[in-house]
Design a protein around this motif. Structure first.
Motif, short mmCIF file in Angstrom:
data_model
loop_
_atom_site.label_atom_id
_atom_site.label_comp_id
_atom_site.label_asym_id
_atom_site.label_seq_id
_atom_site.Cartn_x
_atom_site.Cartn_y
_atom_site.Cartn_z
N SER A 113 0.76 -1.34 0.10
CA SER A 113 0.01 -0.10 -0.17
C SER A 113 0.99 1.23 -0.26
O SER A 113 2.10 1.32 0.49
CB SER A 113 -0.89 0.16 1.38
N PRO A 114 0.16 2.42 -0.34
CA PRO A 114 1.21 3.68 -0.55
C PRO A 114 1.67 4.20 0.67
O PRO A 114 2.54 4.68 0.95
CB PRO A 114 0.13 4.67 -1.00
N ALA A 115 0.83 3.93 1.89
CA ALA A 115 1.18 4.23 3.22
C ALA A 115 2.31 3.45 3.76
O ALA A 115 3.14 4.21 4.45
CB ALA A 115 -0.11 3.99 4.24
N ALA A 116 2.55 2.28 3.06
CA ALA A 116 4.00 1.67 3.61
C ALA A 116 5.17 2.30 2.82
O ALA A 116 6.24 2.14 3.36
CB ALA A 116 3.74 0.26 3.34
N GLN A 117 4.87 2.78 1.73
CA GLN A 117 5.80 3.66 1.09
C GLN A 117 6.08 5.10 1.48
O GLN A 117 6.98 5.81 1.01
CB GLN A 117 5.84 3.49 -0.56
N ALA A 118 5.36 5.46 2.44
CA ALA A 118 5.40 6.82 2.82
C ALA A 118 6.58 7.48 3.43
O ALA A 118 7.01 8.55 3.29
CB ALA A 118 4.24 7.11 3.75
N LEU A 119 7.32 6.55 3.72
CA LEU A 119 8.92 7.02 4.50
C LEU A 119 9.59 7.41 3.51
O LEU A 119 10.69 8.13 3.85
CB LEU A 119 9.46 5.80 5.24
N ASN A 120 9.58 7.04 2.20
CA ASN A 120 10.41 7.59 1.13
C ASN A 120 9.86 8.53 0.38
O ASN A 120 9.01 8.53 -0.12
CB ASN A 120 10.58 6.22 0.03
N ARG A 121 10.69 9.84 0.87
CA ARG A 121 10.24 11.32 0.29
C ARG A 121 10.51 11.14 -1.22
O ARG A 121 11.47 10.86 -1.83
CB ARG A 121 10.65 12.27 0.96
N ASP A 122 9.68 11.83 -2.08
CA ASP A 122 9.80 12.06 -3.52
C ASP A 122 10.31 13.46 -3.73
O ASP A 122 10.07 14.28 -2.83
CB ASP A 122 8.52 11.79 -4.23
N ASP A 123 10.91 13.86 -4.67
CA ASP A 123 11.33 15.30 -5.11
C ASP A 123 10.16 16.10 -5.39
O ASP A 123 9.19 15.68 -5.75
CB ASP A 123 12.21 15.29 -6.52
N GLY A 124 9.92 17.25 -4.36
CA GLY A 124 9.08 18.01 -4.70
C GLY A 124 7.82 17.86 -3.52
O GLY A 124 6.78 18.42 -3.45
N ASP A 125 8.23 16.69 -2.91
CA ASP A 125 7.21 16.53 -1.95
C ASP A 125 7.12 17.37 -0.83
O ASP A 125 8.33 17.57 -0.23
CB ASP A 125 7.43 14.98 -1.41
N ASP A 126 6.10 18.06 -0.52
CA ASP A 126 6.08 18.95 0.52
C ASP A 126 4.84 18.84 1.32
O ASP A 126 3.71 19.47 1.34
CB ASP A 126 6.02 20.36 -0.07
N PRO A 127 4.75 17.76 2.28
CA PRO A 127 3.56 17.77 3.14
C PRO A 127 3.41 18.81 4.01
O PRO A 127 4.38 19.44 4.63
CB PRO A 127 3.98 16.45 4.08
N GLY A 128 2.07 19.07 4.39
CA GLY A 128 1.55 19.88 5.23
C GLY A 128 1.90 19.89 6.74
O GLY A 128 2.55 18.60 6.88
N SER A 129 1.36 20.42 7.56
CA SER A 129 1.26 20.27 9.07
C SER A 129 0.23 19.13 9.15
O SER A 129 -0.82 19.03 8.63
CB SER A 129 1.06 21.35 9.97
N GLY A 130 0.38 18.25 10.26
CA GLY A 130 -0.63 17.35 10.55
C GLY A 130 -1.95 17.83 11.12
O GLY A 130 -1.95 18.93 11.56
N LEU A 131 -3.24 17.00 11.16
CA LEU A 131 -4.13 17.40 11.84
C LEU A 131 -4.14 17.08 13.21
O LEU A 131 -3.72 15.98 13.84
CB LEU A 131 -5.30 16.75 11.02
N SER A 132 -5.06 17.92 13.93
CA SER A 132 -5.23 17.34 15.27
C SER A 132 -6.26 16.20 15.40
O SER A 132 -6.89 16.09 14.44
CB SER A 132 -5.43 18.59 16.02
#
Length: 70
Positions: free
Chosen positions: A21-40
């Motif tokens: 699943s994509p969530a398992a691959q989430a540790l590998n950052r892609d170029d241009g990846d800019d995640p925002g702040s997390g939700l409370s």
């Protein structure tokens, strides 16, 4: 015998799905990846629990109102 086999196949399928699943691959950052702040917790519950419940209630209410007018 068949129950054990079915359980093994089911568990294997679930594990394979989770591992690919994509969530398992989430540790590998892609170029241009800019995640925002997390939700409370409150924002998460509001977005994924309360909003769908409210939309369901609104749609169900509109259906009931339109049915009563007939």
């Amino acid at each position: 015998m068949n129950k054990k086999r079915a359980l093994a196949v089911s568990l294997g399928t679930v594990l394979l799905t989770l591992m690919t699943s994509p969530a398992a691959q989430a540790l590998n950052r892609d170029d241009g990846d800019d995640p925002g702040s997390g939700l409370s917790v409150a924002e998460t519950l509001g977005l994924f629990v309360l909003t769908p419940i409210a939309l369901f209630a609104l749609i169900a209410g509109l259906v009931v109102l339109s049915d009563r007018r007939r």
